[in-house]
Design an enzyme around this catalytic site. Structure first.
Site, mmCIF file in Angstrom:
data_model
loop_
_atom_site.group_PDB
_atom_site.id
_atom_site.type_symbol
_atom_site.label_atom_id
_atom_site.label_comp_id
_atom_site.label_asym_id
_atom_site.label_seq_id
_atom_site.Cartn_x
_atom_site.Cartn_y
_atom_site.Cartn_z
ATOM 1 N N HIS A 1 0.852 -1.180 0.000
ATOM 2 C CA HIS A 1 0.000 0.000 0.000
ATOM 3 C C HIS A 1 0.887 1.229 0.000
ATOM 4 O O HIS A 1 1.944 1.222 0.634
ATOM 5 C CB HIS A 1 -0.920 0.020 1.230
ATOM 6 C CG HIS A 1 -2.076 0.937 1.052
ATOM 7 N ND1 HIS A 1 -1.977 2.280 1.279
ATOM 8 C CD2 HIS A 1 -3.329 0.693 0.624
ATOM 9 C CE1 HIS A 1 -3.145 2.828 0.996
ATOM 10 N NE2 HIS A 1 -3.976 1.899 0.598
ATOM 11 N N ASP B 1 -8.036 -5.135 -0.062
ATOM 12 C CA ASP B 1 -8.567 -5.975 -1.134
ATOM 13 C C ASP B 1 -8.189 -7.442 -0.997
ATOM 14 O O ASP B 1 -8.702 -8.278 -1.746
ATOM 15 C CB ASP B 1 -8.072 -5.455 -2.495
ATOM 16 C CG ASP B 1 -8.748 -4.149 -2.850
ATOM 17 O OD1 ASP B 1 -9.938 -4.011 -2.509
ATOM 18 O OD2 ASP B 1 -8.095 -3.275 -3.435
#
Ligand code: ACO
Length: 428
Positions: free
Chosen positions: A307, A364
């Site tokens: 991320h 996700d």
């Protein structure tokens, strides 16, 4: 500590004011830098550049903190509902009971889409990706509501556009799915809650009785809350920068849908499931895939890992992982890819490559497994993300307009050919 930063370049020194955020985050304001020194800043991918001062979402990537308007994501996911969170993000406060009643009623009475828009579905190829349909339909809404063209209109007109977006996007999305499977569309039902209505439009059929399963509705509500905003991410930045040209709100939101679609952003939830399915079909376990992800000559990345801002853990992933176990056991679903996902996570978190780069599972990684257990088809996963992110995009756009932010227009360092004379075609 000084409230100014100093930059010296050659003979010139420039003093730049330091801006302090609520949580002691610091930035120096470079707006005078070019005038004083002739320099611009270069930060490809905006890895260390603030584009705005915002009151919406606070995120601390090192500590794994995420808050909407000061409320922790853990509290909101456990105790609130998606529509309450939508109100919080867009209007700044949790609504009172009366305000919430009016807000919900406004939304449930605007869920129909213009019948002419229904005809668009006939023109899309049956295998059209629903994100492509969503982006174009949201943009097309501006043609049905020409009064919405000016984003500087009075608050009441803007509010109507906001209500229309929140109300109609679930209908557009569910109908995209119905169209893809060749089923008749299901009209919205005003007696249902926001998420119940969406589930009903997705799964009910004229041939059988259907009542949305409360477990599915609750799980989806939680997922939407977890996705509702994430400060200046790729799609929010796209909404703000498109909106800064003062295009209408529908077009700005359509820009957000398009930015979200890519596999490095919201499209990762579809890519994760496709990756886990491929690992399952391959049958060889995760090691080969971990090696592929580490190989610089191989474009493969472990989808759902890493991320831009979370370098410790993604708090949303923690909540989702727990919810995933709960949903699968309550629904009695056994999904072999869940074991693969757990194994992959374990192996990656022990591997030096992932440890050194602070790569952890993101939101996700597990969301696709829940969506699949809830019966959502794979190419609708990113649409689910868009439904969740909608209030965040609206809040980001509204703040940018209310702050009267100037048009977004980055600079560049040109590295192309120097000036050269034109040579006529006959002489080349
Ligand atoms: N698998 C393997 N290696 C990775 C991964 C991954 N998933 N993610 C990052 N890396 C490596 C990079 O190759 C790079 O290595 P290097 O320093 O040796 O060159 C290093 O980690 C840093 O990665 P960057 O790409 O520079 O980090 P950036 O902040 O630009 O990218 C991103 C973040 C796009 C999320 C990236 O981690 C990625 O591609 N992840 C997979 C896609 C994904 O899950 N996206 C969803 C993000 S969450 C969301 O948007 C909702």
């Amino acid at each position: 500590m000084s409230d100014k930063a100093k930059i010296t370049f050659g003979e010139k020194t420039c003093e730049l004011p330091v801006i302090l955020g609520t949580e002691e985050e610091r930035a120096f304001d470079i707006s005078k830098l070019r005038g004083d020194t002739g320099l611009i800043t270069l930060d490809i991918g905006f890895k260390n550049t603030g584009s705005t001062q915002s009151k919406i979402t606070f995120l601390d990537g090192e500590k794994g903190i995420l808050r909407y308007r000061g409320y922790s994501i853990e509290d909101l996911a456990e105790k609130s509902t998606f529509l309450e969170v939508a109100h919080l993000l867009i209007h700044g406060e949790l609504p009172s009971a009366k305000v919430f009643e009016d807000f919900s009623k406004d939304i449930t009475t605007h869920t129909l889409i213009h019948e002419d828009m229904k005809r668009f579905y006939e023109a899309y190829p049956s295998k059209a990706h629903p994100m492509g349909i969503l982006a174009s339909m949201v943009s097309a809404m501006s043609t049905f509501y020409p009064g919405s063209q000016d984003p500087n209109r009075e608050a009441e007109s803007i509010n109507r556009t906001i209500i229309r977006l929140l109300a109609k996007i679930p209908t557009i999305s569910a109908w995209a799915y119905k169209n893809s499977v060749g089923h008749p569309v299901v009209y919205p039902r005003n007696s249902y809650s926001y998420v119940q209505n969406f589930v009903n439009m997705m799964f009910s059929l004229p041939t059988e009785d259907y009542e949305p399963d409360p477990l599915v509705v609750d799980a989806l509500d939680k997922l939407l809350i977890l996705h509702a905003d994430h400060e200046q991410n790729c799609s929010a930045a796209a909404v703000r920068i498109a909106g800064s040209s003062r295009c209408n709100l529908y077009s700005a939101i359509s820009t957000g849908v398009t930015a979200l679609w890519g596999p490095l952003h919201g499209g990762a939830n579809q890519a994760v499931i496709e990756m886990l399915d491929a690992i399952h079909a391959d049958g060889g376990g995760p090691d080969k895939w971990i090696e592929k992800a580490k190989d610089k000559d191989d474009e493969f990345r472990l989808m759902g890992f890493g991320h831009r801002v979370y370098k410790n853990f993604d708090p949303r992933a923690k909540i989702i992982k727990k919810a995933c176990d709960g949903v699968l056991s309550a629904l009695g679903v056994t999904d072999p890819v869940l074991d693969i996902a757990r194994h992959l996570e374990e192996v990656a978190l022990r591997d030096d490559y992932f440890i050194e780069r602070n790569l952890y599972p993101n939101v996700d990684f597990y969301s696709g497994i829940i969506y699949r257990a809830l019966g959502i088809p794979t190419d609708m996963f990113t649409v689910m993300f868009a439904l969740g992110r909608l209030p965040g995009w609206i809040a980001q756009w509204k703040e940018m307009i209310e702050n009267k932010e100037p048009i977004g227009r980055p600079r560049q360092i040109y590295t192309g050919a120097p000036h050269r004379p034109y040579v006529p075609l006959s002489k080349r």
